[in-house]
Design an enzyme around this catalytic site. Structure first.
Site, PDB file in Angstrom:
ATOM      1  N   LYS A 117       0.819  -1.338  -0.183  1.00 17.22           N
ATOM      2  CA  LYS A 117       0.130   0.172   0.282  1.00 17.22           C
ATOM      3  C   LYS A 117       0.944   1.249  -0.266  1.00 17.22           C
ATOM      4  CE  LYS A 117      -4.597   1.075  -0.208  1.00 17.22           C
ATOM      5  NZ  LYS A 117      -5.469   0.064  -0.653  1.00 17.22           N
TER       6      LYS A 117
HETATM    7  P1  NAD Z   1     -13.241   8.198  -1.628  1.00 12.92           P
HETATM    8  O1  NAD Z   1     -12.086   9.168  -1.583  1.00 12.92           O
HETATM    9  O2  NAD Z   1     -13.569   7.862  -3.626  1.00 12.92           O
HETATM   10  O3  NAD Z   1     -13.971   8.180  -1.518  1.00 12.92           O
HETATM   11  C1  NAD Z   1     -14.129   8.563   0.163  1.00 12.92           C
HETATM   12  C2  NAD Z   1     -15.897   8.126   0.778  1.00 12.92           C
HETATM   13  O4  NAD Z   1     -16.028   8.503   1.656  1.00 12.92           O
HETATM   14  C3  NAD Z   1     -16.120   9.828   0.048  1.00 12.92           C
HETATM   15  O5  NAD Z   1     -17.539   9.936   0.209  1.00 12.92           O
HETATM   16  C4  NAD Z   1     -15.649  10.825   1.542  1.00 12.92           C
HETATM   17  O6  NAD Z   1     -16.341  12.426   1.926  1.00 12.92           O
HETATM   18  C5  NAD Z   1     -16.312  10.133   2.739  1.00 12.92           C
HETATM   19  N1  NAD Z   1     -15.590   9.981   4.219  1.00 12.92           N
HETATM   20  C6  NAD Z   1     -13.708   9.736   4.343  1.00 12.92           C
HETATM   21  N2  NAD Z   1     -13.828   9.910   6.179  1.00 12.92           N
HETATM   22  C7  NAD Z   1     -15.807   9.744   6.205  1.00 12.92           C
HETATM   23  C8  NAD Z   1     -16.011   9.486   7.347  1.00 12.92           C
HETATM   24  N3  NAD Z   1     -15.228   9.446   8.254  1.00 12.92           N
HETATM   25  N4  NAD Z   1     -17.378   9.290   7.746  1.00 12.92           N
HETATM   26  C9  NAD Z   1     -17.815   9.340   6.487  1.00 12.92           C
HETATM   27  N5  NAD Z   1     -17.395   9.091   5.381  1.00 12.92           N
HETATM   28  C10 NAD Z   1     -16.557   9.983   5.430  1.00 12.92           C
HETATM   29  O7  NAD Z   1     -12.253   6.517  -1.197  1.00 12.92           O
HETATM   30  P2  NAD Z   1     -12.630   4.899  -1.994  1.00 12.92           P
HETATM   31  O8  NAD Z   1     -11.678   4.288  -3.589  1.00 12.92           O
HETATM   32  O9  NAD Z   1     -14.327   5.381  -2.421  1.00 12.92           O
HETATM   33  O10 NAD Z   1     -12.220   4.189  -0.604  1.00 12.92           O
HETATM   34  C11 NAD Z   1     -13.468   3.771   0.322  1.00 12.92           C
HETATM   35  C12 NAD Z   1     -13.196   3.035   1.027  1.00 12.92           C
HETATM   36  O11 NAD Z   1     -12.603   1.811   0.303  1.00 12.92           O
HETATM   37  C13 NAD Z   1     -11.339   3.260   1.731  1.00 12.92           C
HETATM   38  O12 NAD Z   1     -11.831   2.593   2.942  1.00 12.92           O
HETATM   39  C14 NAD Z   1     -10.289   2.084   0.217  1.00 12.92           C
HETATM   40  O13 NAD Z   1      -8.992   2.151   1.089  1.00 12.92           O
HETATM   41  C15 NAD Z   1     -11.324   0.728   0.560  1.00 12.92           C
HETATM   42  N6  NAD Z   1     -11.270   0.154  -1.180  1.00 12.92           N
HETATM   43  C16 NAD Z   1     -11.199   1.285  -2.203  1.00 12.92           C
HETATM   44  C17 NAD Z   1     -10.882   0.599  -3.401  1.00 12.92           C
HETATM   45  C18 NAD Z   1     -10.964   1.169  -4.953  1.00 12.92           C
HETATM   46  O14 NAD Z   1     -11.124   0.886  -5.624  1.00 12.92           O
HETATM   47  N7  NAD Z   1     -10.770   1.800  -4.373  1.00 12.92           N
HETATM   48  C19 NAD Z   1     -10.913  -0.675  -3.707  1.00 12.92           C
HETATM   49  C20 NAD Z   1     -10.675  -1.017  -2.103  1.00 12.92           C
HETATM   50  C21 NAD Z   1     -11.134  -1.391  -0.545  1.00 12.92           C
END
Ligand code: NAD
Length: 427
Positions: A117
């Site tokens: 990561k």
């Molecule tokens: P992103 O930045 O696109 O979206 C994150 C969202 O969460 C936003 O809407 C933000 O406003 C909101 N947010 C942030 N902190 C918050 C809080 N404390 N309370 C409520 N909402 C909050 O990120 P993403 O790519 O959608 O990733 C989200 C999660 O999924 C992370 O844990 C990431 O590690 C995991 N993830 C992402 C992927 C991917 O392909 N992008 C794959 C596997 C896991």
């Protein structure tokens, strides 16, 4: 009265707590499976941690130095693979925890990868596009010695997207002197990305949810769902689950959310957020806080925001009987125990959100082959892998009479431990 908190305030220093949580889950499963203690410290320790400083010139002429990390946890099963996060709360502990989860996840779904990561401490929303490009190019050049198509393949995570991956591709390619498509995944489709990668994590969440519901003789159209976090993962998960007939009764971003027991128009919410940058002001429901979302009336809760959002403060008040962890590490071990006692089923992160890295794997394969698949092929191969992973986890959970987290982590950790045992120690 449900307490109000957020991921930084809830646990003092959240990233340190996240690393502690990841190792707590690891040790819990390691003990339950009675794995060979000789391998415990090797499995629990990152193989390599690189910290870099990335000085860039801001648009106003000042120089600012950003700290970045790349943590390579374990590569017993293949080259390292894992996303890059841009967020102010990034720190070494957070990246270490995410790298460890990535190792178990890749092993669980059967990908030929180890886990890694990366992250940069920055607020991507306050950087201009040009500043973000300079930062990405500098970070790429700083981690260049340890990444590469056969070594370590980055991808998007929170705060990064296909544009960031395009800059990473270009920087790496310029430095090696030829276009190297397989150095990074999550690229724009017009630049060697895979169709279906952007929505893949959300799509995988939907497949795992559907497959679990079938084991209790239900389908997606039978349930109401609340989704915390409306970024890449939350939006696509909500959209695809709604398309299959569920009512999405609550959604939120970091500033707050909305609730509508008749179901929220997810496409319209997606358009709103693309135009305004936040959910607030979207009028298809009543405004709620993130805390109210966690404890609202719904059948399924999908935390899709960040780690440590489902804490012991909220766990006793959660009404959903099923939690699908679309985010990495959303549930603390303390909350996990409370939820288990309350009869709540949790489909754990390393299973539920593995769709993203799975389609990243497809993209890497396509980049190496220079042969590109169509969307039906990507979706059907993804469905096959997600359902197979669920079935293997479900079988273990039934055989051992354990929860899904123990079964999924056990499967992932067990596969990495077996690879280490077979390889032995070098030299
Ligand atoms: P992103 O930045 O696109 O979206 C994150 C969202 O969460 C936003 O809407 C933000 O406003 C909101 N947010 C942030 N902190 C918050 C809080 N404390 N309370 C409520 N909402 C909050 O990120 P993403 O790519 O959608 O990733 C989200 C999660 O999924 C992370 O844990 C990431 O590690 C995991 N993830 C992402 C992927 C991917 O392909 N992008 C794959 C596997 C896991």
């Amino acid at each position: 009265m449900v307490p109000t908190t957020n991921r930084l305030a809830a646990n003092g220093h959240a990233p340190a707590k996240f690393w502690q949580n990841a190792t707590t889950y690891f040790n819990r499963v390691f003990d339950e499976l009675q794995l060979d203690n000789n391998w415990r410290s090797l499995l629990a320790t990152p193989k390599r941690i690189l910290t870099v400083s990335c000085p860039i010139r801001l648009d106003d002429g000042r120089i600012q130095t950003f700290t970045g990390y790349r943590v390579q946890h374990n590569n017993a099963l293949g080259p390292f693979k894992g996303g890059i996060r841009y967020d102010l709360a990034v720190d070494q502990n957070e990246v270490m925890a995410l790298a460890m989860l990535q190792t178990w996840k890749n092993a669980l779904v059967g990908l030929p990868y180890g886990g890694a990561k990366g992250g940069v401490v920055c607020d991507p929303k306050t950087l201009s596009l040009a500043e973000k490009e300079r930062l990405t190019r500098r970070y790429t050049s700083e981690v260049m010695p340890i990444i590469g198509p056969e070594k370590d393949i980055p991808a998007p995570d929170a705060g990064t997207d296909s544009q960031v991956m395009a800059w990473l591709l270009d920087t790496y390619s310029m430095m090696v002197g030829h276009q190297e498509l397989a150095v990074v995944t999550g690229k724009p489709v017009s630049l060697g990305g895979s169709v279906g990668r952007e929505e893949a994590t959300g799509r995988g969440v939907m497949y795992v949810l559907a497959r679990f519901l079938s084991t209790v003789h239900k389908s997606i159209s039978d349930v109401t769902v609340a989704v915390q976090g409306f970024g890449n993962v939350g939006y696509h998960a909500a959209r695809l689950i709604a398309e299959r007939g569920a009512r999405i009764v609550a959604i939120s971003d970091r500033f707050g959310g909305i609730y509508n027991d008749q179901g929220i128009d997810i496409e319209a919410a997606g358009r709103w957020i693309r135009e305004t940058g936040k959910l607030s002001g979207f009028s298809d429901g009543d405004e709620i806080t993130n805390e109210e979302l966690l404890t609202c009336d719904c059948d399924v809760l999908v935390p899709a925001a960040m780690e440590n959002t489902v804490t012991e403060d909220f766990a006793p008040h959660i009404k959903a009987k099923l939690i699908v962890e679309a985010a990495n590490g959303p549930t603390t071990p303390e909350a996990d125990r409370i939820l288990a006692d309350n009869g709540v089923t949790i489909l754990p992160d390393i299973l539920a959100n593995a769709g993203g890295v799975t389609v990243s794997y497809f993209e890497w394969v396509q980049g190496l082959d220079n042969y590109f698949w169509d969307k039906p092929r990507v979706d059907s191969e993804l469905q096959k892998i997600m359902e197979r992973a669920f079935e293997q986890v479900d079988t273990i959970a039934n055989e051992r009479d354990c929860d899904y987290r123990t079964a999924a982590y056990g499967l992932g950790i067990g596969r990495v431990a077996e690879a280490l045992r077979l390889k032995g120690l070098f030299p």
